[in-house]
Design a protein around this motif. Structure first.
Motif, PDB file in Angstrom:
ATOM      1  N   ARG A  30      -1.856  -5.756  -4.887  1.00 36.39           N
ATOM      2  CA  ARG A  30      -2.863  -5.072  -4.068  1.00 36.39           C
ATOM      3  C   ARG A  30      -2.979  -5.747  -2.701  1.00 36.39           C
ATOM      4  N   GLU A  31      -3.029  -7.075  -2.691  1.00 41.54           N
ATOM      5  CA  GLU A  31      -3.118  -7.810  -1.424  1.00 41.54           C
ATOM      6  C   GLU A  31      -1.896  -7.537  -0.547  1.00 41.54           C
ATOM      7  N   ALA A  32      -0.711  -7.524  -1.159  1.00 41.45           N
ATOM      8  CA  ALA A  32       0.515  -7.274  -0.396  1.00 41.45           C
ATOM      9  C   ALA A  32       0.509  -5.873   0.204  1.00 41.45           C
ATOM     10  N   LEU A  34      -2.153  -3.952   0.875  1.00 46.15           N
ATOM     11  CA  LEU A  34      -3.170  -3.868   1.922  1.00 46.15           C
ATOM     12  C   LEU A  34      -2.705  -4.542   3.202  1.00 46.15           C
ATOM     13  N   GLU A  35      -1.981  -5.636   3.074  1.00 49.22           N
ATOM     14  CA  GLU A  35      -1.470  -6.349   4.240  1.00 49.22           C
ATOM     15  C   GLU A  35      -0.444  -5.502   4.996  1.00 49.22           C
ATOM     16  N   TYR A  36       0.353  -4.752   4.279  1.00 53.28           N
ATOM     17  CA  TYR A  36       1.482  -4.036   4.866  1.00 53.28           C
ATOM     18  C   TYR A  36       1.181  -2.589   5.243  1.00 53.28           C
ATOM     19  N   ASP A  38      -1.148  -1.039   6.940  1.00 57.34           N
ATOM     20  CA  ASP A  38      -1.506  -0.735   8.327  1.00 57.34           C
ATOM     21  C   ASP A  38      -0.251  -0.560   9.181  1.00 57.34           C
ATOM     22  N   ASP A  39       0.715  -1.472   8.996  1.00 57.23           N
ATOM     23  CA  ASP A  39       1.964  -1.367   9.757  1.00 57.23           C
ATOM     24  C   ASP A  39       2.729  -0.097   9.398  1.00 57.23           C
TER      25      ASP A  39
END
Length: 70
Positions: A30-32, A34-36, A38-39
């Protein structure tokens, strides 16, 4: 809900990270994401808008505009 299949190498890396950090694989995934995300959104939306508004200019015209005539 989302279910994904991962290659064995990535699954092993995720397992190792989860064990080392005390987090669940779900939390790490989930963290990965969410981090990606947007890009990804920026890239794909810009690409879609560019295709929609694409204006072509003949090569000869580009040359003239740049002063690259004969």
């Amino acid at each position: 809900m989302l279910a994904i299949r991962l290659p064995a190498e990535i699954e092993q890396r995720l397992d190792a990270l989860a064990q080392e950090t005390g987090r669940t694989k779900t939390t790490l995934a989930r963290e990965a994401i969410l981090e990606y995300i947007d890009d990804l959104e920026d890239y794909y939306l810009a690409e879609a808008r560019a295709r929609k508004n694409r204006k072509t200019i003949p090569l000869e015209e580009v040359g003239r505009q740049l002063g690259l005539g004969d």
